[in-house]
Design a protein around this motif. Structure first.
Motif, PDB file in Angstrom:
ATOM      1  N   VAL A 376      -3.982   6.770  -9.592  1.00 52.40           N
ATOM      2  CA  VAL A 376      -2.620   6.320  -9.287  1.00 52.40           C
ATOM      3  C   VAL A 376      -2.264   6.626  -7.836  1.00 52.40           C
ATOM      4  CG1 VAL A 376      -0.180   6.634  -9.852  1.00 52.40           C
ATOM      5  CG2 VAL A 376      -1.869   6.494 -11.686  1.00 52.40           C
ATOM      6  N   ASP A 377      -2.688   7.806  -7.336  1.00 55.44           N
ATOM      7  CA  ASP A 377      -2.436   8.158  -5.935  1.00 55.44           C
ATOM      8  C   ASP A 377      -2.984   7.086  -4.993  1.00 55.44           C
ATOM      9  OD1 ASP A 377      -1.224  10.441  -6.730  1.00 55.44           O
ATOM     10  OD2 ASP A 377      -2.583  11.821  -5.723  1.00 55.44           O
ATOM     11  N   TYR A 378      -4.263   6.780  -5.144  1.00 54.32           N
ATOM     12  CA  TYR A 378      -4.901   5.807  -4.263  1.00 54.32           C
ATOM     13  C   TYR A 378      -4.352   4.410  -4.500  1.00 54.32           C
ATOM     14  CZ  TYR A 378      -8.262   9.512  -3.220  1.00 54.32           C
ATOM     15  OH  TYR A 378      -8.845  10.673  -2.829  1.00 54.32           O
ATOM     16  N   GLY A 379      -4.049   4.122  -5.776  1.00 55.14           N
ATOM     17  CA  GLY A 379      -3.460   2.819  -6.071  1.00 55.14           C
ATOM     18  C   GLY A 379      -2.100   2.641  -5.418  1.00 55.14           C
ATOM     19  N   ILE A 380      -1.289   3.701  -5.451  1.00 54.44           N
ATOM     20  CA  ILE A 380       0.033   3.650  -4.789  1.00 54.44           C
ATOM     21  C   ILE A 380      -0.131   3.455  -3.297  1.00 54.44           C
ATOM     22  CG2 ILE A 380       1.981   5.121  -4.114  1.00 54.44           C
ATOM     23  CD1 ILE A 380       2.125   6.129  -6.917  1.00 54.44           C
ATOM     24  N   LEU A 381      -1.075   4.174  -2.684  1.00 55.39           N
ATOM     25  CA  LEU A 381      -1.320   4.022  -1.244  1.00 55.39           C
ATOM     26  C   LEU A 381      -1.657   2.573  -0.909  1.00 55.39           C
ATOM     27  CD1 LEU A 381      -1.693   5.455   1.515  1.00 55.39           C
ATOM     28  CD2 LEU A 381      -4.100   5.749   0.907  1.00 55.39           C
ATOM     29  N   PHE A 382      -2.501   1.975  -1.730  1.00 54.79           N
ATOM     30  CA  PHE A 382      -2.897   0.575  -1.531  1.00 54.79           C
ATOM     31  C   PHE A 382      -1.679  -0.353  -1.712  1.00 54.79           C
ATOM     32  CE2 PHE A 382      -6.589  -2.523  -2.749  1.00 54.79           C
ATOM     33  CZ  PHE A 382      -6.026  -3.497  -1.931  1.00 54.79           C
ATOM     34  N   ILE A 383      -0.985  -0.184  -2.836  1.00 56.83           N
ATOM     35  CA  ILE A 383       0.122  -1.092  -3.160  1.00 56.83           C
ATOM     36  C   ILE A 383       1.279  -0.953  -2.177  1.00 56.83           C
ATOM     37  CG2 ILE A 383       1.918  -1.531  -4.890  1.00 56.83           C
ATOM     38  CD1 ILE A 383      -0.197  -1.067  -7.036  1.00 56.83           C
ATOM     39  N   TYR A 384       1.610   0.277  -1.786  1.00 56.04           N
ATOM     40  CA  TYR A 384       2.685   0.473  -0.796  1.00 56.04           C
ATOM     41  C   TYR A 384       2.332  -0.187   0.536  1.00 56.04           C
ATOM     42  CZ  TYR A 384       6.183   3.504  -2.970  1.00 56.04           C
ATOM     43  OH  TYR A 384       7.224   3.984  -3.722  1.00 56.04           O
ATOM     44  N   ARG A 385       1.060  -0.081   0.916  1.00 51.46           N
ATOM     45  CA  ARG A 385       0.648  -0.742   2.160  1.00 51.46           C
ATOM     46  C   ARG A 385       0.746  -2.253   2.011  1.00 51.46           C
ATOM     47  NH1 ARG A 385      -1.132   1.478   7.189  1.00 51.46           N
ATOM     48  NH2 ARG A 385      -1.175  -0.363   8.534  1.00 51.46           N
ATOM     49  N   TYR A 386       0.445  -2.765   0.835  1.00 49.27           N
ATOM     50  CA  TYR A 386       0.573  -4.196   0.550  1.00 49.27           C
ATOM     51  C   TYR A 386       2.033  -4.630   0.641  1.00 49.27           C
ATOM     52  CZ  TYR A 386      -0.147  -8.637  -1.979  1.00 49.27           C
ATOM     53  OH  TYR A 386      -0.192  -9.959  -2.355  1.00 49.27           O
ATOM     54  N   PHE A 387       2.939  -3.834   0.071  1.00 52.46           N
ATOM     55  CA  PHE A 387       4.364  -4.125   0.163  1.00 52.46           C
ATOM     56  C   PHE A 387       4.813  -4.149   1.628  1.00 52.46           C
ATOM     57  CE2 PHE A 387       5.297  -2.112  -4.260  1.00 52.46           C
ATOM     58  CZ  PHE A 387       4.779  -3.247  -4.872  1.00 52.46           C
ATOM     59  N   GLU A 388       4.282  -3.207   2.401  1.00 54.01           N
ATOM     60  CA  GLU A 388       4.647  -3.122   3.823  1.00 54.01           C
ATOM     61  C   GLU A 388       4.192  -4.362   4.565  1.00 54.01           C
ATOM     62  OE1 GLU A 388       3.726  -0.145   7.576  1.00 54.01           O
ATOM     63  OE2 GLU A 388       3.616   0.672   5.534  1.00 54.01           O
ATOM     64  N   GLU A 389       2.964  -4.822   4.275  1.00 48.19           N
ATOM     65  CA  GLU A 389       2.448  -6.018   4.948  1.00 48.19           C
ATOM     66  C   GLU A 389       3.194  -7.272   4.491  1.00 48.19           C
ATOM     67  OE1 GLU A 389       0.520  -5.824   7.431  1.00 48.19           O
ATOM     68  OE2 GLU A 389       0.116  -3.687   7.163  1.00 48.19           O
ATOM     69  N   LEU A 390       3.574  -7.309   3.207  1.00 51.54           N
ATOM     70  CA  LEU A 390       4.383  -8.436   2.741  1.00 51.54           C
ATOM     71  C   LEU A 390       5.738  -8.457   3.435  1.00 51.54           C
ATOM     72  CD1 LEU A 390       3.667  -8.363  -1.119  1.00 51.54           C
ATOM     73  CD2 LEU A 390       2.959 -10.149   0.488  1.00 51.54           C
ATOM     74  N   ALA A 391       6.353  -7.302   3.595  1.00 47.80           N
ATOM     75  CA  ALA A 391       7.654  -7.207   4.266  1.00 47.80           C
ATOM     76  C   ALA A 391       7.540  -7.614   5.731  1.00 47.80           C
ATOM     77  CB  ALA A 391       8.204  -5.792   4.144  1.00 47.80           C
TER      78      ALA A 391
END
Length: 821
Positions: A376-391
């Motif tokens: 979950v830690d690594y998944g959150i890091l990935f997904i949060y970065r994805y959200f940042e790039e989408l934004a």
């Protein structure tokens, strides 16, 4: 989309292969420490000598306490004894007889040198003692009458006493004569000769007969002086034998108290814990005690807890994700990723068992929280970065987030794997075993966190990620303001905070070395409601012994003063000692056959029956003292002490330093700095010490493994959050001055770190729902350490140290020269 569909099919194929293997793994956990004993340990050396010269060591014992009459109790045991392979039931009467025969064997029977009148006088004395014993313990007499006369009449339809059947087949004569002599040979009870098939059930008559009997001429007529009685009653030292035989008659008192009867069951020392558990569960109104029973019940309750712990972990993680992300689809992705990681972990462990690997139960139990936390830690890091790039409306947000987050995940993940792999080089078999499981867990978390998450994000359209909200979760959060303010405060007062850190570190080290106490108590590994623990309390008032085998190397004559003093000292403490100069509580100073029995090939053996149950604090203390005095000591207590001392000493003197060295070397190669990894080790050490400090405050004395596991997990898992900050700091330094870059790095990574910290801590806190205190301690200690590291150390203490060191953080080389770039 086609690429995503293809990857989805491949993952489904992989899961269909690994899931059946993963399901089998929990049943393969090993709960005993014995398979991990190294040949270099003194208890193992002692065991090898005992096997080679004294033929001791391939058997173990279960102590069965049953509430009920003797006949009910023995029937209950015989009904379920088939569950235990190659087991032998030792009844109170069998035990007394075995002890008596051993005494005579040790002393060496030689009645021929006795004068006739002395023989007859002693015979009358012993028959009177025996008669009084049966009067005060009449239930024994009832049982012996029933076995002697009921079994032949009923064609041995109930084999409640196999030895009687063997003796019956040995003797000749009429049915009555064979029954009487077989009863005598089995129970050594000559009064059975007065009874027959027509009156053996008249217990009132039998009791009155014993009370009134004063003439033993009939018994002497039956037996005469060449009968087996003489061989079993006299020796060259009549005074000693009389005392010892009196002791063997009284020993049965240990086996019957109130409504409780105690039976000893001899089993192979490698008896299946599953079989023992089945035996324990089958018996009614009973308690089964002994170190194998403790391990068996620990296995039973732990396996029951695994499912509860896993469900609790999932629920806690989901609740935290809902609070942190507030969007359903990303939560499903993260939980699915963790589930896949757990399947891969257990499947890999199962495959390892095919090559001889044994899964220690601690390894199996810490795997789920580690996998859930890291995935979950690594998944959150990935997904949060994805959200940042989408934004930021990047052209290819998924590829960019995959590329950027994978760098941080791999740097962090490899450092964790290296930290865990230090266990693999340990000289301790137990630590190597745990290390293999930790490495498997870490690698199995990394793979799905990167590739399974990437596959799901390929398949799922970005517009669905916001469900049920209208917009996808923002990478910015109110927590960033808190983290920004905290890091700025830390930088403003950096020197004071660094001074406080140093003082705190010194204080915690002093507290740990002076006030943290550990134990090896049984109630740490089985619930307080477990029948084995309840039975232990009853056993303390009955046969409350555990056995130490003490070996003294050297010529017997030269070592005699040492042997004498040690024997006398142990007996004076209330223990029983069987050796070359003692039997039980009696010291025997003249030469006897005992020396031949207990002195072989320059080794003297003392079999010490400690007056405390196995693994109890008192038994462990006595055994520890014997080991410290330089004696070779075998037995369950000694093995427990050896594996505890060896594991703890090896971890803190070898494995932990190696972990730190590997991490420092790795991060030096990545970042070109020796200061950053040293500062990392210091702050992780602070978090670990704080966790152990709070653990000892809450639980007082903790299980011996609990502090070790807190340090072991923090010095690997704790690297994550620091590396997230450092990697972001290196990016921010391009556009900001150093102190501002620190604030920006903490602010940018803070959401991920706090989310990851809460989830990882929550995963370990799930262990608190277990009925087993040891697991509660691990869950609490690791959980508190992670929260302290997440909310105090990383956003507050680390910025102050970075700010004080400034450019020296990257000494001796700038990071741009090294592997990170």
């Amino acid at each position: 989309m086609k690429k995503g569909a293809l990857l989805l099919i491949l993952w489904l194929i992989l899961l269909s292969i690994t899931l059946p293997l993963a399901i089998k793994t929990p049943s393969l956990l090993i709960y005993s420490d014995s398979p991990f004993l190294s040949n270099s340990l003194q208890s193992v050396k002692a065991q090898n000598i005992l096997m080679k010269y004294f033929n001791i060591g391939d058997k173990d014992y279960l102590y069965v306490i049953i509430n009920g009459t003797y006949n009910y109790s023995i029937d209950e045991i015989y009904r379920y004894i088939y569950l235990l392979n190659d087991s032998i039931i030792i009844t109170p009467f069998n035990y007394s007889k075995i002890l008596e025969n051993e005494y005579i064997s040790y002393l060496g029977a030689n009645e021929s040198i006795l004068k006739n009148d002395n023989l007859l006088t002693t015979l009358y004395q012993n028959l009177t003692k025996l008669k009084l014993f049966y009067i005060t313990h009449f239930q024994y007499f009832e049982y012996e009458l029933n076995v002697t006369f009921w079994l032949p009449l009923h064609n041995f339809s109930n084999n409640i006493c196999p030895e009687y059947k063997i003796n019956f087949d040995k003797v000749n004569g009429s049915l009555l004569e064979r029954a009487r002599y077989a009863g005598y040979l089995t129970f050594r009870n000559p009064f059975l000769f007065y009874f027959g098939f027509n009156n053996y059930t008249n217990y009132t008559l039998a009791f009155e007969f014993l009370v009134k009997l004063s003439n033993y001429s009939t018994i002497i007529h039956y037996l005469n002086l060449s009968s087996p009685l003489s061989n079993l009653t006299y020796s060259s030292n009549i005074t000693i034998v009389n005392s010892l035989l009196n002791e063997t008659q009284n020993v049965t008192n240990y086996f019957h108290k109130g409504d409780y009867w105690l039976f000893i069951i001899e089993v192979p020392n490698n008896e299946s814990l599953t079989a023992i558990n089945q035996f324990i569960k089958s018996l009614n109104n009973s308690y089964v005690v002994g170190h194998l029973a403790y391990y068996a019940q620990s296995a039973y309750y732990t396996q029951n807890d695994i499912e509860i712990i896993d469900i609790t972990t999932v629920i806690l993680v989901v609740i935290l994700l809902i609070l942190l992300i507030r969007s359903l689809v990303p939560i499903v992705i993260l939980v699915s990723t963790a589930g896949v990681g757990l399947v891969l972990t257990y499947a890999a462990m199962y495959l390892a068992t095919l090559f001889g690997y044994k899964i220690y139960y601690i390894s199996g139990l810490v795997a789920p929280p580690i996998v859930f936390g890291l995935s979950v830690d690594y998944g959150i890091l990935f997904i949060y970065r994805y959200f940042e790039e989408l934004a930021n409306k990047s052209l290819d947000p998924l590829s960019k987030s995959f590329r950027m987050s994978t760098k941080g995940i791999l740097i962090s993940g490899i450092s964790i794997v290296l930290g865990f792999s230090s266990f693999m080089f340990s000289p301790s078999d137990l630590l190597r075993n745990i290390g293999a499981a930790l490495v498997i867990s870490a690698v199995s978390s990394l793979i799905p966190a990167v590739f399974f998450t990437y596959m799901l994000l390929l398949v799922i359209s970005p517009r669905f990620l916001s469900f049920p909200r209208k917009e996808i979760p923002s990478p910015n959060d109110i927590r960033q303001k808190y983290l920004s303010s905290l890091s700025k405060l830390s930088i403003r007062h950096n020197k004071i905070i660094v001074f406080i850190i140093i003082l705190s570190m010194i204080a915690l080290i002093f507290y740990y070395t002076s006030y943290v106490h550990t134990n090896v108590n049984v109630n740490e590994i089985v619930p307080s409601s477990a029948s084995s623990l309840l039975g232990t309390k009853i056993l303390e008032n009955m046969y409350d012994y555990s056995i130490d085998y003490v070996l003294i190397h050297g010529n017997f004559s030269k070592e005699y003063p040492l042997i004498y003093n040690l024997t006398n000292n142990l007996i004076s403490q209330g223990n029983l000692v069987y050796g070359p100069i003692s039997l039980g509580k009696m010291m025997i100073t003249n030469d006897t056959h005992l020396i031949n029995e207990f002195y072989k090939d320059n080794y003297t053996l003392l079999i010490v029956y400690l007056k405390y149950p196995v693994f109890s604090k008192q038994a462990i203390n006595i055994t520890s003292k014997l080991i410290k005095e330089g004696f070779l000591v075998g037995g369950s207590n000694a093995q427990r002490i050896d594996i505890v001392n060896n594991t703890v000493k090896t971890y803190f003197s070898f494995t932990l330093p190696l972990t730190i060295i590997l991490i420092i070397v790795y991060l030096f190669l990545i970042l070109g700095s020796i200061i950053l990894p040293l500062r990392l080790a210091l702050t992780i050490g602070l978090s670990s010490l704080f966790g152990v400090f709070t653990l000892s405050l809450v639980y007082s004395s903790t299980y011996w493994l609990s502090p070790l596991i807190v340090f072991a997990l923090l010095f690997s898992l704790g690297i994550d959050y620091d590396m997230f900050i450092v990697i972001r700091l290196l990016e921010e330094m391009k556009d900001h001055d150093f102190d501002d870059a620190i604030v920006k790095a903490v602010e940018s990574t803070g959401l991920v770190i706090t989310a990851c910290g809460l989830i990882l801590a929550g995963a370990f806190f799930s262990l608190i729902v277990s009925d087993i205190r040891f697991l509660n301690e691990i869950g609490f200690g690791v959980g508190v350490s992670i929260l302290f590291d997440t909310f105090i150390v990383r956003p507050f203490l680390v910025p102050s140290i970075l700010s004080v060191l400034k450019k020296y953080n990257f000494w001796p080389f700038r990071f741009k020269r090294f592997l990170y770039t």
